[in-house]
Design an enzyme around this catalytic site. Structure first.
Site, PDB file in Angstrom:
ATOM      1  N   ASN A 103      15.285  52.039  30.113  1.00 32.90           N
ATOM      2  CA  ASN A 103      15.441  51.129  31.260  1.00 32.90           C
ATOM      3  C   ASN A 103      14.130  50.450  31.675  1.00 32.90           C
ATOM      4  OD1 ASN A 103      18.089  51.914  31.192  1.00 32.90           O
ATOM      5  ND2 ASN A 103      18.074  52.999  33.145  1.00 32.90           N
ATOM      6  N   ARG A 235      25.175  59.001  24.590  1.00 31.47           N
ATOM      7  CA  ARG A 235      26.118  59.512  25.579  1.00 31.47           C
ATOM      8  C   ARG A 235      27.542  59.478  25.025  1.00 31.47           C
ATOM      9  NH1 ARG A 235      23.997  55.937  30.602  1.00 31.47           N
ATOM     10  NH2 ARG A 235      23.850  54.419  28.892  1.00 31.47           N
TER      11      ARG A 235
END
Length: 370
Positions: A103, A235
């Site tokens: 990020n 994920r």
């Protein structure tokens, strides 16, 4: 009352007065009048802004958030005004091992510190930058890739990570340092050489990991096993796949290479061919207002003959079909089949490849013909 604090920077222990890191009340009141910005806008200011008091205040915030490792944690509003209690708490958190390149973390802070140091020449900002630079080099694997977190965390965090532009963000920063861009002229020659080497290693890794299907190169996966270099899952809703999103940034980086060799040119051409083949027409990814839904909207894929082109975030390796996956880790071939929370909470389609095809690629071709 605490009067002094000790911070380790680039292997040297410096005793800094809190009046240096923690702005006194008078200085705080003076800077309060300056227009405050959000951290997400830290690299969007005019050049002269980085020479001001507000820029220096935010840079000093970054010194507090910087971990002893040299990196930074993610998803924090680092431009916010801090109380003395919050500053004291951040000093206690410096030993945390949550430094990451996810990020935009770490490489964004370094780019910001470089601009402020270049404008104001405050040594503490340079020292923090160099410590962060050394962190990035230490985090790089011998094969040229970067993990999402360093020191390594168990699980998918150790994977080489292109997801959300992580590795490419690091490589852009190091490339700018190696090429002596204006904000990085203060970086010493030894580190510049190391940056150039790290970028070259990263390019070699990119070329090695371009996914081939039946012997034909396509694009890239979002993450790779750091040992085998095989595409890897992250994920539960991020499966092994080709990524129509992150591969754009990879291709753009390869296009930025001056005098690319044959391997780089072939990698770019193969990726462009895949994007042309994989575009989706007649589908519009949109948000429908719905007050009953969390956030007040619902994301849906609508059939629209005039829409397109658009690309899926993930494509199945082999069939090249767009795939979608919820928290149950079960692959679906329609975004409507996954649960509402994941459908609304993730970007399943992307438009950025259109710019790659319509603007970046023609401009790159023109340069190659010169």
């Amino acid at each position: 009352m605490i009067n002094r604090t000790t911070i380790s920077i680039a292997g040297v222990v410096l005793c800094l007065s809190l009046s240096v890191i923690i702005a006194p009340a008078q200085k705080a009141s003076n800077t309060a009048a300056a227009a405050m910005i959000a951290w997400k806008d830290g690299l969007k200011q005019k050049p002269e802004w980085y020479g001001g008091a507000e820029a220096a205040r935010i840079a000093d915030n970054l010194l507090l958030y910087q971990r002893d490792t040299g990196g930074w944690p993610k998803n924090i509003e680092m431009a916010a005004q801090l109380t003395e209690r919050e500053r004291a708490e951040l000093l206690k958190q410096k030993p945390e091992t949550d430094s990451t390149i996810d990020n935009g973390a770490t490489f964004t802070q370094l780019a910001y510190l470089a601009r402020v140091y270049t404008a104001q020449k405050l040594s503490r900002h340079k020292e923090a930058f160099l410590k962060g630079f050394d962190y990035l080099l230490k985090a790089q694997y011998a094969n040229g890739g970067w993990p999402q977190y360093y020191p390594p965390r168990r699980g998918y965090y150790t994977h080489i990570t292109f997801n959300d532009g992580a590795m490419i963000g690091v490589m852009k920063l190091l490339r700018d340092i190696a090429q002596q861009k204006a904000a990085y002229l203060f970086v010493d020659e030894t580190r510049r050489a190391l940056a150039a080497r790290a970028v070259q290693q990263g390019i070699e890794l990119i070329l090695k990991t371009q996914v081939a299907v039946e012997g034909k190169p396509t694009v890239w996966a979002a993450q790779y096993d750091e040992v085998t270099l095989a595409p890897a899952a992250a994920r539960k809703f991020e499966p092994i796949s080709l990524t129509g999103g992150e591969s754009v940034g990879i291709v753009q980086f390869l296009m930025s290479i001056k005098q690319p060799d044959r391997r780089v040119v072939e990698a770019i051409e193969a990726a462009i061919a895949w994007y042309k083949k994989s575009k989706i027409n007649g589908v519009r990814w949109t948000e429908k207002r719905d007050a009953s839904k969390p956030g007040g909207f619902e994301r849906v894929a609508i059939q629209d003959p005039g829409a397109g082109p658009i690309w899926a975030r993930f494509y199945e390796i082999g069939s090249n079909r767009p795939i979608f996956i919820g928290r149950d880790s079960r692959i679906k071939y329609s975004v409507a089949e996954i649960e509402e929370e994941r459908r609304n909470g993730y970007q399943w389609y992307v438009y950025t490849p259109a710019e790659l095809l319509d603007q970046d690629y023609p401009a790159w071709q023109k340069k190659q013909r010169r």
